[in-house]
Scaffold this motif. Structure first.
Motif, mmCIF file in Angstrom:
data_model
loop_
_atom_site.group_PDB
_atom_site.id
_atom_site.type_symbol
_atom_site.label_atom_id
_atom_site.label_comp_id
_atom_site.label_asym_id
_atom_site.label_seq_id
_atom_site.Cartn_x
_atom_site.Cartn_y
_atom_site.Cartn_z
ATOM 1 N N LEU A 553 71.776 41.510 86.896
ATOM 2 C CA LEU A 553 70.615 40.631 87.001
ATOM 3 C C LEU A 553 69.733 41.049 88.174
ATOM 4 O O LEU A 553 68.493 41.123 88.046
ATOM 5 C CB LEU A 553 71.103 39.188 87.167
ATOM 6 N N VAL A 575 68.334 40.625 79.953
ATOM 7 C CA VAL A 575 69.639 40.940 80.546
ATOM 8 C C VAL A 575 70.716 40.234 79.724
ATOM 9 O O VAL A 575 70.611 39.031 79.446
ATOM 10 C CB VAL A 575 69.719 40.485 82.015
ATOM 11 N N ASN A 576 71.753 40.968 79.356
ATOM 12 C CA ASN A 576 72.860 40.398 78.573
ATOM 13 C C ASN A 576 73.758 39.529 79.462
ATOM 14 O O ASN A 576 74.050 39.887 80.608
ATOM 15 C CB ASN A 576 73.701 41.510 77.952
ATOM 16 N N VAL A 577 74.193 38.411 78.902
ATOM 17 C CA VAL A 577 75.119 37.511 79.594
ATOM 18 C C VAL A 577 76.317 37.285 78.685
ATOM 19 O O VAL A 577 76.167 36.834 77.547
ATOM 20 C CB VAL A 577 74.443 36.162 79.926
ATOM 21 N N GLN A 581 80.717 35.028 81.669
ATOM 22 C CA GLN A 581 79.714 34.686 82.671
ATOM 23 C C GLN A 581 79.147 33.296 82.441
ATOM 24 O O GLN A 581 79.026 32.494 83.369
ATOM 25 C CB GLN A 581 78.551 35.682 82.619
ATOM 26 N N VAL A 591 72.018 32.729 89.033
ATOM 27 C CA VAL A 591 70.665 32.971 88.514
ATOM 28 C C VAL A 591 69.622 32.524 89.535
ATOM 29 O O VAL A 591 68.654 33.243 89.840
ATOM 30 C CB VAL A 591 70.472 32.253 87.173
ATOM 31 N N LEU A 605 61.894 36.821 82.929
ATOM 32 C CA LEU A 605 63.328 37.081 82.726
ATOM 33 C C LEU A 605 63.778 36.445 81.417
ATOM 34 O O LEU A 605 63.470 35.285 81.133
ATOM 35 C CB LEU A 605 64.140 36.496 83.886
ATOM 36 N N GLU A 606 64.490 37.223 80.614
ATOM 37 C CA GLU A 606 65.099 36.709 79.386
ATOM 38 C C GLU A 606 66.595 37.001 79.432
ATOM 39 O O GLU A 606 67.000 38.130 79.743
ATOM 40 C CB GLU A 606 64.475 37.369 78.156
ATOM 41 N N LEU A 607 67.401 35.990 79.142
ATOM 42 C CA LEU A 607 68.855 36.150 79.108
ATOM 43 C C LEU A 607 69.317 36.159 77.662
ATOM 44 O O LEU A 607 68.968 35.264 76.889
ATOM 45 C CB LEU A 607 69.536 35.020 79.877
ATOM 46 N N GLU A 608 70.089 37.198 77.316
ATOM 47 C CA GLU A 608 70.592 37.333 75.947
ATOM 48 C C GLU A 608 72.039 36.854 75.895
ATOM 49 O O GLU A 608 72.903 37.368 76.614
ATOM 50 C CB GLU A 608 70.499 38.790 75.487
ATOM 51 N N LEU A 628 68.201 26.492 82.044
ATOM 52 C CA LEU A 628 67.477 27.765 82.018
ATOM 53 C C LEU A 628 66.041 27.551 81.540
ATOM 54 O O LEU A 628 65.096 28.133 82.101
ATOM 55 C CB LEU A 628 68.209 28.762 81.115
ATOM 56 N N VAL A 635 65.572 32.491 76.526
ATOM 57 C CA VAL A 635 66.924 32.737 76.026
ATOM 58 C C VAL A 635 66.830 33.352 74.643
ATOM 59 O O VAL A 635 66.097 32.846 73.777
ATOM 60 C CB VAL A 635 67.748 31.438 75.971
#
Length: 747
Positions: A553, A575-577, A581, A591, A605-608, A628, A635
């Motif tokens: 991250l 970014v992969n989560v 995690q 985060v 920022l995008e969380l996958e 988030l 997301v």
């Protein structure tokens, strides 16, 4: 040779001495090379009773014969020993052997000599442990009798002291042993055995406890038995038909005093809390006299143990029993395995660990009370099916252990137990289980090693999907060792900063411009690039993924900061989560910490997350996703179609983008592509207000069809492989130049 009553009566003998006598006799060993001395000694002492016990005689004519008799009769009380026999110092040599080699410390020795010059009195008395020293001509009948009486009294006192010493040692040992026993019956059996050892007989009696086992059986119950009294096990005292036993025990309970008979004994042990036990012992021979103080000490110590036996049993239950399911726990299961190992009883046995699939998800979705009832239902079914033939235990939260014969502990028997649904809350709940099995024949590891190997087999089986059963083999062991080495190498590489982040462009299908990148972790080694499909699962299983994910991250946000500083801001970095995690309690804090440390805006920022995270459906997951969203972090659902392949959860979860897995994109390159699934997913996603991005696009034909279906974005080799940050800068510059300033995406 042994003689008794075979010679003529000595003058003044009492005829009553010939009456039957059952008291054990004092053994007198006469050692002399003169037969007349043997006859006169026995005639002088015959018919005498000392401490209410008769005398019996052994005769030896040499030191060698005496040693043989002493070896066969270790309880000789007195030795009448000639100093000079086959040699001038044969008698004194025998004394040394008796004391130092045979270790007979209690036997009393009266030296007799017809040649006083061979053994000076003072030197002999000082150097040798003897009771008396006389010349033969001064040993008249009266003096001989006086010396023997004094010697026997001394012997009796020494024996009593030694018995007291041994008795005290037994009491200490008894208390130590009784502390370790399990349960009331085992405790009482121990009391019976220890008391029998203290009085020197084989245990043949029973133990009673004065308390009601339950309201249906008030009174005093027999809780342990031995010998002929075994028929009274578990009876009430009132039901014992032997009046001697029942009466003796009642008197012991009523008075609290010892009840001593010639061949039986009853003792009562009373604790401070009202707990009371009584012991009855009987013997085929007369009970030897036991120091009353020893009995008092024994009773006092056992009473203390009585006070604690139920507490100790409860503590042991807590230590070895699972409180929820009332099954053996992990510690008890391991102990049972190792006890069988010590008895070499593992041949033909097997162990299975049964891991309930999706239990954590069910717990999160329906609550812990529901999860507890589900575990109870599973445990009950296992015990009903296997409990009388196998050991069933709960070894972890949702993991059961089964130990038994290989014919029972095998997938063909265990898997069908999960075919019928469970009904923990009145509604049916179907459960699948993953199993790891280990055959114990020839197994050389500990119980803990065995459970570890079974767990490894479970993980190996789950690699092929849920509901699998896998036996632990040497191949799996080798693979496990490789994974262990891989984890060690990964930790080292992370600490040495050998990992780096690569970035793959994501493009807008309508315009072709780059609208974002996905950050992908890379691990180069001297030999090759290790695939994330290999090292990411290892990091997840070890928990290292939490640290790796936070580092990734920060690296992604560093890229955004650098590009903004260079005047070419990037709209988005993904970014992969992992599930590990996302479920970590410190995830949101990590985060927030990353956002505070970097200048990049949160909306960039995008969380996958994977479908498995989205499908958990728990309140905690929904809260985290809303948190988030409140931070303006996007997301995306990654690898859609490889898990549950369901869109129902997307209607209620705050997600922004759906990524179609490359497995569904690959067929679009076929000469006659089947496009129905892709079209349906795109259309339904748009209905739900979600953007759609296609992964693994490699050909223009695939891209053309995706544009036709209305897919929003795509990434794949058609626009670039994952690349280092410097290479990405060149790609972004070329994209900017090709599109022109008018097509730039505003920051």
């Amino acid at each position: 040779m042994r003689t008794r009553g075979e010679l003529v009566e000595f003058l003044g003998d009492d005829p009553a001495a010939n009456a039957p006598d059952y008291a054990p006799a004092w053994l007198i060993l006469v050692v002399d090379d003169d037969p007349d001395v043997h006859r006169s000694s026995e005639l002088a002492l015959r018919g005498t009773r000392i401490l209410d016990r008769p005398l019996d005689f052994l005769h030896a004519y040499t030191a060698g014969e005496a040693l043989g008799l002493l070896a066969a009769h270790p309880h000789v009380a007195v030795i009448l020993l000639d100093v000079v026999m086959e040699t001038d110092d044969a008698g004194l040599g025998l004394v040394r052997t008796v004391r130092h080699e045979l270790g007979l410390a209690e036997v009393r020795i009266i030296l007799r000599t017809g040649q006083p010059g061979y053994a000076p009195e003072i030197e002999t008395i000082c150097n040798y442990d003897i009771n008396d020293y006389k010349t033969k001509n001064e040993l008249t009948r009266v003096k001989l009798l006086t010396a023997v009486i004094a010697a026997i009294r001394s012997y009796d006192q020494l024996c009593r002291l030694e018995a007291s010493r041994r008795g005290l040692k037994k009491i200490v040992s008894a208390c130590n042993d009784l502390i370790s026993v399990q349960g009331l019956q085992a405790f009482c059996e121990g009391v019976l055995a220890q008391l029998a050892a203290l009085v020197g007989i084989e245990p043949s009696g029973l133990v009673c406890a004065r308390h009601a086992v339950d309201e249906a059986r008030p009174g005093t119950e027999v809780v342990a038995t031995a010998g002929r009294c075994a028929v009274y096990q578990d009876l009430l005292l009132d039901d014992i038909d032997d009046l001697v036993i029942a009466g003796s025990l009642r008197r012991a309970f009523d008075t609290g005093a010892r009840q001593l008979g010639p061949r039986h004994m009853s003792l009562c042990f009373r604790g401070r809390q009202g707990q009371a036990f009584a012991v009855y012992l009987e013997s085929d021979t007369a009970l030897r006299q036991v120091d009353e103080q020893l009995l008092d000490v024994f009773c006092s110590n056992i009473a203390i143990c009585c006070e604690n036996v139920e507490l100790l049993a409860e503590l042991r239950e807590h230590a070895f029993t699972d409180r929820l399911l009332r099954l053996p726990n992990r510690v008890a299961f391991i102990e049972r395995i190792e006890s069988m190992h010590s008895r070499q009883a593992l041949a033909g046995k097997a162990v299975a660990l049964i891991d309930i699939d999706e239990f954590a998800e069910a717990n999160d979705m329906f609550g812990h009370a529901y999860g507890d009832r589900l575990l109870q239902a599973i445990g009950s079914r296992l015990v009903d099916a296997l409990g009388d033939r196998c050991v069933v235990a709960r070894v972890a939260g949702d993991v059961f252990g089964v130990l038994g014969d290989e014919g029972l502990v095998r997938p063909q028997v265990l898997m069908p137990l999960f075919e019928a649904p469970f009904a923990p809350a009145g509604t049916e709940h179907r459960v699948s289980a993953s199993m790891g099995l280990v055959r114990l024949t020839g197994y050389g590891g500990t119980g803990a090693d065995l459970l570890k190997d079974a767990s490894i087999a479970i993980k190996r089986g789950k690699a092929g999907g849920q509901g699998q059963a896998m036996y632990f083999t040497e191949a799996i062991a080798q693979e496990s060792r490789q994974r262990t080495r891989l984890l060690a190498d990964l930790r080292h590489a992370f600490q040495a900063r050998e990992l780096y982040m690569a970035f793959q462009p994501q493009v807008d299908l309508a315009s072709g411009r780059i609208v974002g990148v996905e950050a992908l972790m890379r691990w180069p080694t001297a030999d090759a690039m290790i695939s994330p499909e290999i090292f990411i699962p290892v990091a997840e299983q070890s928990g290292l993924i939490v640290n790796l994910g936070e580092w990734a991250l920060h690296q992604a946000l560093c890229l955004l900061d650098a590009l903004r500083a260079e005047g070419r801001p990037l709209p988005r970095v993904a970014v992969n989560v992992s599930l590990v995690q996302f479920r970590h309690p410190g995830f949101l804090d990590a985060v927030d910490r990353a956002l505070r440390e970097h200048a990049a805006p949160a909306h960039a920022l995008e969380l996958e997350i994977t479908e498995s995270v989205a499908m958990m459906g728990s309140a905690a997951i929904e809260r985290a996703l809303h948190e988030l969203r409140s931070r303006e972090i996007a997301v995306a659902i990654d690898d859609f179609g490889t898990g549950y392949s369901s869109l129902s959860y997307l209607d209620r979860l705050p997600v922004d983008r759906l990524k179609i897995d490359k497995a569904f994109i690959r067929p679009l390159a076929a000469p006659q592509p089947d496009t129905r699934l892709v079209e349906m997913v795109i259309a339904l996603s748009h209905k739900l207000g979600l953007k759609v991005i296609a992964e693994g696009v490699e050909t223009e034909a695939q891209a053309r069809l995706l544009r036709q279906f209305g897919c929003d974005e795509a990434q794949g080799y058609l626009w670039g492989k994952p690349m280092a940050a410097d290479e990405l800068r060149h790609v972004l510059a070329a994209d900017r130049a090709a599109r022109g300033p008018s097509q730039e995406t505003p920051p």
